[in-house]
Scaffold this motif. Sequence first.
Motif, PDB file in Angstrom:
ATOM      1  N   MET A   1      50.477  45.443  38.694  1.00  0.00           N
ATOM      2  CA  MET A   1      49.775  45.235  39.799  1.00  0.00           C
ATOM      3  C   MET A   1      48.731  44.201  39.574  1.00  0.00           C
ATOM      4  O   MET A   1      48.116  44.474  38.544  1.00  0.00           O
ATOM      5  N   GLN A   2      48.657  43.215  40.309  1.00  0.00           N
ATOM      6  CA  GLN A   2      47.675  42.203  40.056  1.00  0.00           C
ATOM      7  C   GLN A   2      46.653  42.384  41.362  1.00  0.00           C
ATOM      8  O   GLN A   2      47.008  42.645  42.520  1.00  0.00           O
ATOM      9  N   THR A   3      45.476  42.027  41.210  1.00  0.00           N
ATOM     10  CA  THR A   3      44.355  41.879  42.206  1.00  0.00           C
ATOM     11  C   THR A   3      44.826  41.099  43.445  1.00  0.00           C
ATOM     12  O   THR A   3      44.406  41.382  44.574  1.00  0.00           O
ATOM     13  N   GLN A   4      45.605  40.019  43.155  1.00  0.00           N
ATOM     14  CA  GLN A   4      46.095  39.115  44.208  1.00  0.00           C
ATOM     15  C   GLN A   4      46.789  39.993  45.500  1.00  0.00           C
ATOM     16  O   GLN A   4      46.959  39.783  46.530  1.00  0.00           O
ATOM     17  N   ASN A   5      47.509  40.765  44.997  1.00  0.00           N
ATOM     18  CA  ASN A   5      48.237  41.670  45.975  1.00  0.00           C
ATOM     19  C   ASN A   5      47.471  42.282  47.010  1.00  0.00           C
ATOM     20  O   ASN A   5      48.010  43.000  48.138  1.00  0.00           O
ATOM     21  N   TYR A   6      46.221  42.749  46.584  1.00  0.00           N
ATOM     22  CA  TYR A   6      45.339  43.534  47.424  1.00  0.00           C
ATOM     23  C   TYR A   6      44.094  42.781  47.970  1.00  0.00           C
ATOM     24  O   TYR A   6      43.360  43.210  48.657  1.00  0.00           O
ATOM     25  N   ASN A   7      44.222  41.242  47.765  1.00  0.00           N
ATOM     26  CA  ASN A   7      43.153  40.487  48.406  1.00  0.00           C
ATOM     27  C   ASN A   7      42.993  40.477  50.110  1.00  0.00           C
ATOM     28  O   ASN A   7      42.108  40.296  50.384  1.00  0.00           O
TER      29      ASN A   7
ATOM     30  N   LEU B   1      42.944  43.132  51.645  1.00  0.00           N
ATOM     31  CA  LEU B   1      42.028  44.147  51.988  1.00  0.00           C
ATOM     32  C   LEU B   1      40.513  43.665  52.374  1.00  0.00           C
ATOM     33  O   LEU B   1      39.716  44.494  52.752  1.00  0.00           O
ATOM     34  N   ILE B   2      40.285  42.741  51.396  1.00  0.00           N
ATOM     35  CA  ILE B   2      38.928  42.237  51.595  1.00  0.00           C
ATOM     36  C   ILE B   2      38.723  41.894  53.008  1.00  0.00           C
ATOM     37  O   ILE B   2      39.249  40.979  53.642  1.00  0.00           O
TER      38      ILE B   2
ATOM     39  N   VAL C   1      35.096  46.023  52.820  1.00  0.00           N
ATOM     40  CA  VAL C   1      35.629  45.553  51.560  1.00  0.00           C
ATOM     41  C   VAL C   1      34.688  44.533  50.804  1.00  0.00           C
ATOM     42  O   VAL C   1      34.895  43.374  51.498  1.00  0.00           O
ATOM     43  N   HIS C   2      34.108  44.581  49.840  1.00  0.00           N
ATOM     44  CA  HIS C   2      33.405  43.373  49.218  1.00  0.00           C
ATOM     45  C   HIS C   2      34.248  42.892  48.087  1.00  0.00           C
ATOM     46  O   HIS C   2      34.422  41.825  47.824  1.00  0.00           O
ATOM     47  N   GLN C   3      34.659  43.978  47.247  1.00  0.00           N
ATOM     48  CA  GLN C   3      35.565  43.435  45.936  1.00  0.00           C
ATOM     49  C   GLN C   3      36.614  44.470  45.609  1.00  0.00           C
ATOM     50  O   GLN C   3      36.397  45.671  46.194  1.00  0.00           O
ATOM     51  N   ILE C   4      37.803  43.992  44.946  1.00  0.00           N
ATOM     52  CA  ILE C   4      38.627  44.672  44.284  1.00  0.00           C
ATOM     53  C   ILE C   4      39.050  44.476  43.118  1.00  0.00           C
ATOM     54  O   ILE C   4      38.862  43.447  42.617  1.00  0.00           O
TER      55      ILE C   4
END
Length: 71
Positions: free
Chosen positions: A1-7, A9-10, A57-60
């Motif tokens: 899983m990479q952070t891009q998948n959850y961006n 949510l920001i 949400v500020h950061q993932i």
Amino acid sequence: MQTQNYNRLIGMDKKGIIDELGSEFNYYHSEIWTYHIKTNWLGKKTYLLILFKNEKVHQIKIKKTYAKLGY
């Protein structure tokens, strides 16, 4: 899983996160929420950390660990 998948949510609020991912065991008023994503066959766990600032949400972050999760 990479952070891009959850961006996506920001910028969401806490209610939006609960609707999207569920509540798990997160204290509603906490500034850091965690979600267990997966455990591989060796026992390595992957967590999604969601950091809030002013109830948004500020950061993932994605954290992988064999031990207890320490922020």
